[in-house]
Design a protein around this motif. Structure first.
Motif, PDB file in Angstrom:
ATOM      1  N   ASP A  61     -98.468  64.467 -20.638  1.00  0.00           N
ATOM      2  CA  ASP A  61     -98.071  63.105 -20.285  1.00  0.00           C
ATOM      3  C   ASP A  61     -99.095  62.054 -20.670  1.00  0.00           C
ATOM      4  O   ASP A  61     -98.886  60.877 -20.416  1.00  0.00           O
ATOM      5  N   THR A  62    -100.211  62.472 -21.244  1.00  0.00           N
ATOM      6  CA  THR A  62    -101.166  61.457 -21.683  1.00  0.00           C
ATOM      7  C   THR A  62    -100.599  60.791 -22.935  1.00  0.00           C
ATOM      8  O   THR A  62     -99.945  61.443 -23.751  1.00  0.00           O
ATOM      9  N   PRO A  63    -100.801  59.486 -23.069  1.00  0.00           N
ATOM     10  CA  PRO A  63    -100.194  58.806 -24.214  1.00  0.00           C
ATOM     11  C   PRO A  63    -100.744  59.325 -25.543  1.00  0.00           C
ATOM     12  O   PRO A  63    -101.937  59.613 -25.652  1.00  0.00           O
ATOM     13  N   GLN A  64     -99.869  59.485 -26.494  1.00  0.00           N
ATOM     14  CA  GLN A  64    -100.286  59.945 -27.818  1.00  0.00           C
ATOM     15  C   GLN A  64    -100.510  58.737 -28.717  1.00  0.00           C
ATOM     16  O   GLN A  64     -99.706  57.805 -28.715  1.00  0.00           O
ATOM     17  N   LEU A  65    -101.574  58.805 -29.480  1.00  0.00           N
ATOM     18  CA  LEU A  65    -101.862  57.713 -30.411  1.00  0.00           C
ATOM     19  C   LEU A  65    -100.749  57.649 -31.462  1.00  0.00           C
ATOM     20  O   LEU A  65    -100.450  58.632 -32.126  1.00  0.00           O
TER      21      LEU A  65
ATOM     22  N   MET B 100     -96.459  71.577  12.751  1.00  0.00           N
ATOM     23  CA  MET B 100     -97.738  71.060  12.235  1.00  0.00           C
ATOM     24  C   MET B 100     -97.982  71.497  10.800  1.00  0.00           C
ATOM     25  O   MET B 100     -98.420  70.732   9.974  1.00  0.00           O
TER      26      MET B 100
ATOM     27  N   LEU C 259     -96.165  69.378   8.304  1.00  0.00           N
ATOM     28  CA  LEU C 259     -96.749  68.067   8.094  1.00  0.00           C
ATOM     29  C   LEU C 259     -97.853  68.141   7.047  1.00  0.00           C
ATOM     30  O   LEU C 259     -97.945  67.303   6.168  1.00  0.00           O
TER      31      LEU C 259
ATOM     32  N   PHE D 221     -96.220  65.766 -12.732  1.00  0.00           N
ATOM     33  CA  PHE D 221     -95.934  65.287 -14.079  1.00  0.00           C
ATOM     34  C   PHE D 221     -97.141  64.637 -14.749  1.00  0.00           C
ATOM     35  O   PHE D 221     -97.063  64.200 -15.871  1.00  0.00           O
ATOM     36  N   LEU D 222     -98.253  64.616 -14.021  1.00  0.00           N
ATOM     37  CA  LEU D 222     -99.452  64.047 -14.647  1.00  0.00           C
ATOM     38  C   LEU D 222    -100.193  65.135 -15.421  1.00  0.00           C
ATOM     39  O   LEU D 222    -101.365  65.363 -15.226  1.00  0.00           O
TER      40      LEU D 222
ATOM     41  N   LEU E 255     -96.444  68.538   3.525  1.00  0.00           N
ATOM     42  CA  LEU E 255     -95.917  67.276   3.003  1.00  0.00           C
ATOM     43  C   LEU E 255     -96.995  66.446   2.302  1.00  0.00           C
ATOM     44  O   LEU E 255     -96.753  65.850   1.278  1.00  0.00           O
ATOM     45  N   LEU E 256     -98.175  66.472   2.856  1.00  0.00           N
ATOM     46  CA  LEU E 256     -99.262  65.662   2.304  1.00  0.00           C
ATOM     47  C   LEU E 256     -99.719  66.161   0.934  1.00  0.00           C
ATOM     48  O   LEU E 256    -100.289  65.422   0.155  1.00  0.00           O
TER      49      LEU E 256
ATOM     50  N   VAL F  15     -97.983  67.169  -1.696  1.00  0.00           N
ATOM     51  CA  VAL F  15     -97.107  67.073  -2.870  1.00  0.00           C
ATOM     52  C   VAL F  15     -97.896  66.457  -4.020  1.00  0.00           C
ATOM     53  O   VAL F  15     -98.379  65.339  -3.913  1.00  0.00           O
ATOM     54  N   PRO F  16     -98.100  67.221  -5.085  1.00  0.00           N
ATOM     55  CA  PRO F  16     -98.971  66.714  -6.151  1.00  0.00           C
ATOM     56  C   PRO F  16     -98.205  65.936  -7.214  1.00  0.00           C
ATOM     57  O   PRO F  16     -96.973  65.946  -7.236  1.00  0.00           O
ATOM     58  N   LEU F  17     -98.950  65.303  -8.076  1.00  0.00           N
ATOM     59  CA  LEU F  17     -98.354  64.579  -9.195  1.00  0.00           C
ATOM     60  C   LEU F  17     -98.182  65.583 -10.328  1.00  0.00           C
ATOM     61  O   LEU F  17     -98.960  65.617 -11.269  1.00  0.00           O
TER      62      LEU F  17
END
Lengths: 328, 176
Positions: free
Chosen positions: B19-23, B1, B4, B14-15, B7-8, B10-12
């Motif tokens: 990783d935010t777009p650069q101007l 248990m 299980l 790489f966010l 498993l739920l 697992v974070p992002l």
């Protein structure tokens, strides 16, 4: 035997007895025994026979089927695991069991298994977004939809909207990074139009979930600006006037789309230098000199403030340092 | 248990902020203008006396445009003439130019230089609502956020320049 397997086995045996399944259907019972013996291939054949006949409307048979397919999926080689059909069959079986189980005897067990399978879809989506293979990346969204559908079907209470927003922000990021890589290696900048479509679509979906999220607004505006600026920068030196006029028209439309989104971001977090710079750039793209000058002045003012703040901080630090020396 | 539940979660990973777009800020206005200017040079004819030596483009103000012209067009030819690009600091000493671009911030210099530019058959390009009135042959205008241009036909003939049909047909306005 691993603890995990023991737990799973106990689930099936306990459920069978606790739910009063004294008269387990013969084929289903046989499949459960084969499952206990870890003979999943044979168990699969037998449970298929069961659900295509005697066990068709029997919730326990579907439950056993779910476990058998789940174990087969878990044993798959990593290379094929993501696309293994067994996972889908396991999900389908547990869901069918939920529908047939009017007395909710297997409810919690089904939910636990579905939650596990759902999270494998989530994890696979995350892994695809991290790897960023151009061909495989679209599967991430499919996996995410499967994850969502499962979680919604078992009425997960957690905030799925936040998860949706985060997924689409991440999906946009992965596609954007593919575009950035392609821009460095490709002669034809239009060859990434599919990825570009996905970036923009993901931003729209993230904003549809939470229009007031600063990051979603800012990222979307920046991606729009960068795309138009890249296209303008890559107008060939020998382009004729018609080409320039048409390319400009297309890019102005993109800048116009970016403007209200950037303005929204500024409203959400006023005065942040990153968004002021974005607005300055967008206004220049729109050839709005007055607004460009206004934002240029604001940025200079901000930068001036930052320099003053830094100098005061440095002076303060020096003073503290001096005092310490005196004390020591 | 327990597994299980793990498993739920697992974070992002790489966010992250990285990783935010650069101007990727570009002087888009200058890039478009430079492409226009190069095309103007190709679609206008100068008197015979100007068909020798380097093809000289002077830029008064707008260092962004100067940089852009240098990076994109300094190794190109107009006819057989190699392009030379000059950033002008003032109008006192005006070289023998083929083209003079006068930025919006330097429009007040125009009346003072019109005599010199007319004699030298210099194509004056401005970016001011009164550009044509002040002697420019071509003038950038912003219409619906787009950079367009108008043609001063009388100024062209006064300066001994011949404007091609293509240029006239693509102009926002041809001022007689």
């Amino acid at each position: 035997m691993k603890i995990r397997s023991i737990i799973t086995l106990l689930c099936i045996v306990l459920i069978a007895s606790a739910s009063g399944q004294g008269n387990v259907l013969p084929l289903t019972g046989k499949a459960a025994r084969l499952y206990e013996q870890k003979n999943y291939t044979e168990a699969k054949t037998v449970i298929e026979q069961s659900i295509s006949g005697e066990g068709k409307e029997d919730s326990y048979s579907w439950h056993v089927r779910g476990h058998i397919y789940k174990e087969i999926y878990k044993g798959q080689d990593l290379a094929v695991k993501k696309t293994a059909k067994e996972r889908e069959v396991a999900v389908e079986s547990f869901e069918r069991c939920l529908k047939l189980d009017a007395e909710k005897k297997f409810l919690e067990w089904n939910k636990t298994s579905l939650r596990f399978l759902g999270s494998t879809y989530w994890n696979d989506a995350v892994s695809l977004m991290e790897i960023r293979d151009r061909k495989d990346l679209p599967m991430a969204e499919d996996f995410f939809h499967k994850y969502l559908r499962i979680m919604e079907s078992i009425e997960i209470q957690s905030d799925l909207n936040q998860r949706k927003r985060d997924f689409y922000k991440a999906y946009a990021t992965s596609n954007r990074k593919i575009i950035e890589d392609l821009r460095n290696t490709m002669a034809d900048p239009t060859a990434y139009s599919v990825e570009l479509e996905r970036v923009m679509d993901s931003h729209k979906k993230a904003l549809a979930i939470d229009n007031n999220d600063y990051g979603s607004n800012y990222n979307y505006a920046i991606n729009l600006y960068n795309e138009a600026a890249y296209r303008i920068e890559n107008i060939p030196a020998e382009a004729d006037l018609t080409h320039i006029i048409l390319e400009q028209e297309g890019c102005i439309a993109i800048f116009e789309e970016a403007l209200p989104i950037a303005q929204k971001a500024e409203n959400l977090k006023p005065g942040r230098i990153e968004i002021l710079k974005a607005l300055r750039a967008i206004y220049l793209g729109l050839n709005n000199y007055e607004a460009f000058d206004k934002y240029n002045d604001l940025i200079r003012e901000k930068q001036g403030e930052q320099i003053i703040q830094k100098r005061s901080q440095d002076a303060l630090n020096k003073e503290i340092f001096k005092n310490r020396l005196n004390v020591d | 248990m327990k597994r299980l539940i793990i498993l739920l979660l697992v974070p992002l990973f790489f966010l992250s902020a990285a990783d935010t777009p650069q101007l990727d800020e570009k002087n888009t206005n200058a890039i478009i203008k430079s492409s226009y200017v190069y095309n103007f040079c190709k679609l206008i004819s100068w008197p015979q006396s100007k068909n020798n030596g380097n093809f000289i483009i002077g830029v008064l103000g707008d260092p962004g445009l100067y940089k852009q012209l240098i990076s994109k067009y300094s190794n190109k030819l107009i006819g057989n003439q190699p392009i030379e690009i000059i950033q002008l600091l003032g109008t006192e000493q005006m070289p023998n130019l083929h083209v003079l671009f006068v930025s919006r911030s330097r429009v007040t210099n125009m009346p003072a230089i019109s005599n010199k530019t007319q004699k030298a058959h210099t194509l004056v390009i401005a970016e001011h609502p009164d550009g044509i009135k002040n002697g420019a042959t071509l003038n950038f205008v912003v219409i619906d956020n787009q950079l367009k241009f108008e043609v001063g036909e009388t100024n062209a003939s006064d300066y001994g320049l011949t404007i091609g049909i293509t240029l006239k047909s693509l102009a926002y306005k041809v001022v007689k």
